[in-house]
Design an enzyme around this catalytic site. Structure first.
Site, PDB file in Angstrom:
ATOM      1  N   GLU A  47      41.399  68.551  27.401  1.00 10.90           N
ATOM      2  CA  GLU A  47      42.601  69.533  27.405  1.00 10.90           C
ATOM      3  C   GLU A  47      42.454  70.402  26.295  1.00 10.90           C
ATOM      4  OE1 GLU A  47      45.425  66.054  27.576  1.00 10.90           O
ATOM      5  OE2 GLU A  47      46.126  67.243  29.006  1.00 10.90           O
ATOM      6  N   GLU A  69      43.248  61.653  30.144  1.00 15.84           N
ATOM      7  CA  GLU A  69      43.209  61.401  28.837  1.00 15.84           C
ATOM      8  C   GLU A  69      43.675  59.823  28.736  1.00 15.84           C
ATOM      9  OE1 GLU A  69      45.412  61.463  25.614  1.00 15.84           O
ATOM     10  OE2 GLU A  69      43.631  60.577  25.522  1.00 15.84           O
ATOM     11  N   THR A  72      45.224  52.650  34.635  1.00 13.71           N
ATOM     12  CA  THR A  72      45.876  53.543  35.521  1.00 13.71           C
ATOM     13  C   THR A  72      44.841  54.604  35.893  1.00 13.71           C
ATOM     14  OG1 THR A  72      47.886  53.096  34.692  1.00 13.71           O
ATOM     15  CG2 THR A  72      48.143  55.063  35.702  1.00 13.71           C
ATOM     16  N   GLY A 113      47.315  58.309  29.970  1.00 15.55           N
ATOM     17  CA  GLY A 113      47.917  57.172  30.086  1.00 15.55           C
ATOM     18  C   GLY A 113      46.831  55.927  29.955  1.00 15.55           C
TER      19      GLY A 113
HETATM   20  O1  TXE Z   1      50.750  53.572  30.512  1.00 17.06           O
HETATM   21  P1  TXE Z   1      50.547  53.894  32.339  1.00 17.06           P
HETATM   22  P2  TXE Z   1      51.761  52.430  30.449  1.00 17.06           P
HETATM   23  C1  TXE Z   1      47.719  52.799  26.870  1.00 17.06           C
HETATM   24  C2  TXE Z   1      48.303  51.756  26.174  1.00 17.06           C
HETATM   25  C3  TXE Z   1      49.508  51.003  27.076  1.00 17.06           C
HETATM   26  C4  TXE Z   1      48.640  51.106  28.306  1.00 17.06           C
HETATM   27  C5  TXE Z   1      49.739  51.004  29.499  1.00 17.06           C
HETATM   28  O2  TXE Z   1      47.361  50.753  25.972  1.00 17.06           O
HETATM   29  O3  TXE Z   1      49.821  49.710  26.696  1.00 17.06           O
HETATM   30  O4  TXE Z   1      48.232  52.453  28.423  1.00 17.06           O
HETATM   31  O5  TXE Z   1      50.949  51.964  29.190  1.00 17.06           O
HETATM   32  C6  TXE Z   1      52.100  56.708  35.603  1.00 17.06           C
HETATM   33  N1  TXE Z   1      49.466  56.352  40.016  1.00 17.06           N
HETATM   34  N2  TXE Z   1      48.345  54.360  26.756  1.00 17.06           N
HETATM   35  O6  TXE Z   1      51.852  51.423  31.299  1.00 17.06           O
HETATM   36  O7  TXE Z   1      50.694  52.903  33.093  1.00 17.06           O
HETATM   37  C7  TXE Z   1      53.371  55.788  34.898  1.00 17.06           C
HETATM   38  O8  TXE Z   1      54.381  55.865  35.702  1.00 17.06           O
HETATM   39  C8  TXE Z   1      49.825  57.393  39.152  1.00 17.06           C
HETATM   40  C9  TXE Z   1      47.563  55.140  26.093  1.00 17.06           C
HETATM   41  O9  TXE Z   1      52.674  53.455  29.722  1.00 17.06           O
HETATM   42  O10 TXE Z   1      49.144  54.496  32.405  1.00 17.06           O
HETATM   43  C10 TXE Z   1      53.238  56.771  33.494  1.00 17.06           C
HETATM   44  O11 TXE Z   1      54.127  57.925  33.932  1.00 17.06           O
HETATM   45  N3  TXE Z   1      50.657  57.331  38.073  1.00 17.06           N
HETATM   46  C11 TXE Z   1      47.841  56.451  26.490  1.00 17.06           C
HETATM   47  C12 TXE Z   1      51.885  57.214  33.308  1.00 17.06           C
HETATM   48  O12 TXE Z   1      51.220  56.740  34.618  1.00 17.06           O
HETATM   49  C13 TXE Z   1      50.919  55.898  37.664  1.00 17.06           C
HETATM   50  C14 TXE Z   1      49.583  56.597  26.096  1.00 17.06           C
HETATM   51  C15 TXE Z   1      51.267  56.265  32.185  1.00 17.06           C
HETATM   52  O13 TXE Z   1      51.503  54.962  32.693  1.00 17.06           O
HETATM   53  C16 TXE Z   1      50.319  54.979  38.227  1.00 17.06           C
HETATM   54  C17 TXE Z   1      50.301  55.708  26.702  1.00 17.06           C
HETATM   55  C18 TXE Z   1      49.594  54.960  39.421  1.00 17.06           C
HETATM   56  N4  TXE Z   1      49.011  53.819  40.369  1.00 17.06           N
HETATM   57  C19 TXE Z   1      49.589  54.344  27.196  1.00 17.06           C
HETATM   58  N5  TXE Z   1      50.820  53.893  37.579  1.00 17.06           N
HETATM   59  C20 TXE Z   1      47.495  57.458  25.808  1.00 17.06           C
HETATM   60  N6  TXE Z   1      46.090  57.626  25.852  1.00 17.06           N
HETATM   61  O14 TXE Z   1      48.030  58.222  24.830  1.00 17.06           O
HETATM   62  C21 TXE Z   1      51.538  54.009  36.329  1.00 17.06           C
HETATM   63  N7  TXE Z   1      51.529  55.636  36.596  1.00 17.06           N
END
Ligand code: TXE
Length: 480
Positions: free
Chosen positions: A461, A248, A230, A226
């Site tokens: 991974e 990742e 986060t 993510g």
């Molecule tokens: O990701 P989040 P989001 C990047 C991309 C995007 C930004 C935010 O720039 O705009 O991240 O995207 C969970 N403790 N990528 O908001 O918030 C959340 O519920 C534990 C790159 O979707 O990181 C979800 O299941 N978990 C990335 C997961 O984390 C928490 C792909 C991802 O959400 C949490 C996606 C917390 N405090 C976004 N807060 C890639 N590398 O491919 C949220 N989550």
């Protein structure tokens, strides 16, 4: 209206709070289902189920676990049409892309680890002439898997498959923005006869369910994909508990075009690496650096082809781009296009939201956007946008483009286009990234280590790396 449930201890259960979250179809901008608004109490239930199931699951042979994973892979194939449609509706991506990329890879993930576990070996060390050592690799216990919304089932299974293969039980959380295929995977696991408690899915907000998984002292390892922000929160929660972490995170990947490149391949692939999945792949090449002698030629041909891309209803087979995943994300991407203009950029094509007619008139659509004239060091070129936006920047020398490429806080992947082997190796070795593609993009071998450096993450991974992550090693020394 469908209300999906958590999958805990082998059955579907409602959230203890009784509360639900709206799930919106981004192509039409309307609520189409509801997901549990679970919290730490639901996570505690899932952890208890996983703990109860762990001794028996950890004691199974690799052959037994392999059979379950291969059965799940086969069922994903069986239900591939249904899963692809669910993925397209939930995420907004073209249905054709969900079919060819997301669901096929989800089956491949289970198939890969269903077979890899049969070939896992560990080391022994002969302390001549007095002793022999052997390394015992055992499952960790209850592990947490948290995944994002861009490749929902693809990335969710990329964690769950090795975790289960290694003999762990799992508490998993898909993104609240795209929960549907994870829910369907629960149904598949029940049909596959996966023993209860081995896999548990808890749906809900990241700051509630995700945070509870990160903080739970009975979950000693977390695999997360993510955003970088986060990832930091998870690391802050896990560090005091000495949790094993696989993170990742985001990327701001350079796509480097040398003047001696195979021009047609470089242009055609660069369109794909820029805008596949609406640019919502952490591996997309969002910063395109073009060597000066071919800058104008590449720019003109690249822009010409981008203008031909069709932004449309994800369910239409001729749509190249579908909807951006949410209104919030669409606004974020559009805000970066405005920032680019303020930073001196020129929009060569795109830059606006797309108003479709008919079914999708209220959907979240953005034109594929190409911008030039920015400094490599401005915010637009330093921050992850994660949408249909790329920048073009000219360069002269290898040293100059390596400096530009390495100038961001990220280091996930990079692409290099050149026919000169020395250039390819020299630049690849100099780039700060975990993955480098030369004259290709997203050509994947699941055996390879996958992950980034700097703000792109921690750990790797893929292949046996993932099986190592999901096990603990013990060295046993026997005197001869
Ligand atoms: O990701 P989040 P989001 C990047 C991309 C995007 C930004 C935010 O720039 O705009 O991240 O995207 C969970 N403790 N990528 O908001 O918030 C959340 O519920 C534990 C790159 O979707 O990181 C979800 O299941 N978990 C990335 C997961 O984390 C928490 C792909 C991802 O959400 C949490 C996606 C917390 N405090 C976004 N807060 C890639 N590398 O491919 C949220 N989550």
């Amino acid at each position: 209206m469908e209300y999906i449930k958590n999958y805990t201890d082998g059955k579907f259960i409602s959230p203890i709070s009784g509360k639900y979250i709206e799930n919106i179809n981004p192509a039409i901008g309307e609520i189409y289902s509801y997901i549990p608004d679970a919290d730490e109490q639901d996570v505690a239930l899932a952890v208890a189920a996983a703990k109860a199931a762990f001794p028996a699951w950890a004691a199974t042979s690799a052959q037994v676990r392999s059979a379950f994973l291969l059965k799940i892979a086969s069922l994903i194939d069986t239900y591939s049409e249904k899963l692809a449609l669910a993925e397209s509706i939930d995420n907004g991506k073209p249905l054709e892309l969900a079919k060819t990329m997301d669901i096929g890879r989800a089956a491949a993930n289970f198939h890969f680890y269903g077979t890899a576990i049969l070939h896992e070996s560990s080391e022994s060390h002969f302390t001549s002439p007095t002793a022999i050592n052997y390394t015992l690799r055992k499952p960790i216990g209850v592990v947490g898997c948290i995944s994002p919304w861009n490749l929902p089932l693809y990335l969710f299974t990329w964690k769950i498959a090795p975790a289960l293969a290694a003999g762990n039980c799992v508490v998993a959380k898909p993104s609240e923005i795209t929960p549907m295929t994870a829910y369907l995977l629960s149904e598949i696991c029940i049909e596959a006869g996966l023993p209860k408690g081995v896999l548990n899915l808890v749906h809900g907000y990241g700051h509630k369910v995700g945070q509870a998984i990160a903080e739970n002292p009975e979950i000693p390892a977390i695999s997360f994909t993510g955003g970088t922000a986060t990832g930091k929160k998870i690391a802050l929660a896990g560090a005091p508990l000495f949790k094993k972490l696989s993170l990742e995170l985001g990327g701001k990947n350079p796509n480097i075009i040398f003047s001696d490149c195979n021009f047609e391949n470089a242009v055609a692939t660069s369109v794909r690496s820029s805008f596949t999945n609406q640019g919502q792949i952490c591996l997309c090449g969002s910063r395109i650096f073009i060597q000066k002698p071919i800058y104008e030629k590449f720019k003109n041909e690249f822009v010409r082809r981008v203008k031909l891309l069709k932004v449309g209803d994800p369910l239409q087979a001729d749509s190249d781009l579908g909807a951006t995943v949410s209104k919030q994300h669409k606004d974020k991407v559009l805000s970066y296009i405005e920032l680019a203009k303020q930073e001196g950029g020129t929009v060569l094509t795109g830059g606006k939201d797309v108003k479709l007619q008919g079914r999708c008139e209220n959907g979240y659509f953005i034109e594929p956007t190409v911008i030039e004239g920015l400094s490599p060091y401005c915010r637009t070129n330093q921050e992850e946008i994660f949408g249909s936006v790329v920048t073009l920047t000219p360069f002269e020398s290898e040293e100059e483009v390596i400096r530009y490429a390495n100038s961001t806080p990220y280091g996930l992947s990079a692409t290099i286009w050149t026919e000169n082997l020395n250039t390819a190796h020299h630049v690849a070795h100099a780039l700060e990234s975990g993955i480098v593609w030369i004259n290709c993009w997203l050509l994947r071998d699941l055996r390879t280590p996958f992950g980034g450096v700097k703000n792109s993450g921690l750990g790797r991974e893929g292949g046996f790396e993932a099986l190592k992550f999901f096990t603990e090693e013990k060295n046993i020394c026997i005197k001869l």
